[in-house]
Enzyme design. Structure first.
Site, PDB file in Angstrom:
ATOM      1  N   ASP A 134      23.004 -20.779 -29.433  1.00  0.00           N
ATOM      2  CA  ASP A 134      22.978 -20.570 -30.767  1.00  0.00           C
ATOM      3  C   ASP A 134      21.735 -20.408 -31.680  1.00  0.00           C
ATOM      4  OD1 ASP A 134      24.225 -19.607 -33.296  1.00  0.00           O
ATOM      5  OD2 ASP A 134      25.185 -22.138 -33.568  1.00  0.00           O
ATOM      6  N   GLU A 168      22.049 -18.138 -41.493  1.00  0.00           N
ATOM      7  CA  GLU A 168      22.551 -17.848 -40.727  1.00  0.00           C
ATOM      8  C   GLU A 168      23.715 -19.074 -41.427  1.00  0.00           C
ATOM      9  OE1 GLU A 168      25.930 -17.879 -38.863  1.00  0.00           O
ATOM     10  OE2 GLU A 168      24.972 -18.948 -38.705  1.00  0.00           O
TER      11      GLU A 168
HETATM   12 ZN   LIG Z   1      25.620 -18.515 -34.911  1.00  0.00          ZN
END
Ligand SMILES: [Zn+2]
Length: 434
Positions: A134, A168
């Site tokens: 991620d 993000e």
């Molecule tokens: Zn992510």
């Protein structure tokens, strides 16, 4: 589930089409050959990018988070690769939580500026770890796809743009900023945005975003071709950068292999792995290069390239002669085989060694189906033998070595449903002679 492709029909072929259509429902036309196929994305290259991102994190306090030195180093790393490959790159800055953030935009020169296909991934990690799944995984796969575009000299009909988003993890800040700065006229030129956020989860599922139907079908077809079942993505819905685009009406889609949600036993039967979190290191310090499933990363990287190539259109001029039957033929449940026929004429000699066979079967369980190509002399070529499990439909181009067959004559697509409960029909059957 049917993507219609515009086709050019020549006068002679159109006459033939009329003649044949009157008799058999078959049409023949000079039409576009299959779009240029996407190259295989080398897993080793994607993994090397992950190793490099890991090294950047390690050298910068263990993370690549917004406002930290590891983030800027990540952006510089990606930008240098794209600049060297011939991209036009733009570093966009914004401010969030009192720190400067960065988006990287890379345009591949050429293509229709009024039709832009975009793919992106967030490049920032959380501050607790290196963020390799991620979202090093999405970032690296998009980067390698962009580099593959450059290596192959691909000149699609649409303009290609790639984006790496900052912040993000703080609430889609970078992508929201990018979209907010795009004038309405520029937004209207975006024909689609593809998002990739976590595509190498260590205990993976194969999830496709349920957004734009064309994009969704493109991904589903790719995985169906591999015989890998997919599910609709629900865990991350609206929680990644595609939401910034979707909110202003841009068609979006994407892929995901799962985060902290636990894989169900049904999903374990379907995909393997264990009934634990898809990513037990989600947002943790153990999200390192050991937190990646290579098979998932490989399949998803290839799926990205497939979608980019498929959705951007080929600039290769149309070639080949197409014979197609678009009459629907229903396939009885657990019943007798049925056929759809195309009558090939006007082709000298034998069929080619790479005969393109386009199969479009609508069915609710493709694993029930035995699908064969039957040559005019009765020779049988297996296309799909109960492959693909519970996935829907067979919408696929098969390449058959038919060089020992005379080209002209009646070719049949033969389909038999060998198990009860699910039904469907042959939607279309097409042969393309080079
Ligand atoms: Zn992510």
């Amino acid at each position: 589930m049917n993507i219609s492709v515009p086709r050019r029909v020549t006068a002679v072929a159109a006459l033939a089409a009329l003649a044949l259509a009157g008799l058999t429902g078959t049409s023949a036309s000079a039409g576009p050959a299959a779009a240029a196929a996407a190259p295989d994305i080398p897993l080793a290259n994607v993994k090397q990018h992950l190793t490099d991102l890991q090294s950047i994190a390690t050298a910068n306090g263990g993370n690549r988070a917004h406002g930290r030195t590891g983030y800027k180093a990540s952006i510089d790393f990606v930008k240098a690769k794209l600049d060297a490959a011939g991209y036009t790159t733009t570093l966009q800055t914004f401010t969030s939580s009192g720190a400067t953030g960065y988006n990287l935009i890379a345009d591949w020169p050429g293509g229709d500026p009024n039709q832009v296909l975009m793919a992106g991934a967030h490049l920032d990690s959380v501050s607790s770890g290196a963020g390799i799944n991620d979202n090093g995984s999405g970032s690296a796969a998009v980067l390698e796809t962009a580099l593959a575009v450059a290596r192959s000299g691909y000149q699609p009909s649409k303009h290609l743009r790639f984006g790496w988003w900052g912040a993000e993890e703080l609430g889609l800040v970078g992508s929201k900023y990018y979209v907010s700065q795009l004038p309405t006229t520029e937004r209207a030129k975006l024909s689609g945005y593809l998002n990739f956020d976590m595509i190498g989860s260590p205990n993976p599922g194969y999830f496709v975003y349920d957004d734009d139907p064309t994009i969704e079908t493109t991904f589903k077809n790719y995985f169906a071709g591999l015989g890998v079942p997919t599910e609709i993505e629900t865990e991350g819905d609206g929680r990644s950068d595609h939401a910034s685009f979707k909110n202003v009406g841009i068609p979006v889609g994407g892929l995901f292999t799962g985060a902290s949600r636990v894989k169900t036993s049904a999903q374990v039967s379907k995909w393997g792995g264990t009934a634990t979190a898809f990513d037990r290191c989600y947002h943790s310090s153990c999200d390192t290069t050991s937190n990646i499933n290579d098979t998932a990363l490989d399949r998803n990287s290839d799926a990205i390239a497939h979608a980019i190539w498929t959705l951007s259109g080929a600039s290769t001029p149309p070639t080949g002669t197409v014979f197609e039957n678009t009459a629907d033929v229903s396939v009885p449940d657990n019943g007798a085989a049925v056929t759809s026929t195309v009558n090939v004429s006007g082709i000298a000699g034998n069929a080619p060694s790479a005969l393109k066979v386009d199969v479009n079967i609508v069915h609710t369980y493709r694993g029930d189906l035995v699908v064969d190509l039957v040559a005019p002399d009765g020779s049988v070529y297996s296309l799909s033998n109960r492959a693909g499990g519970s996935a829907d439909n067979i919408v696929q181009t098969f390449t058959v070595n038919a060089s020992s067959e005379v080209a002209n004559g009646a070719w049949k697509l033969r389909v038999q449903d060998k198990a009860s409960a699910d039904t469907g029909y042959i939607n279309s059957f097409k042969l393309t002679f080079p």
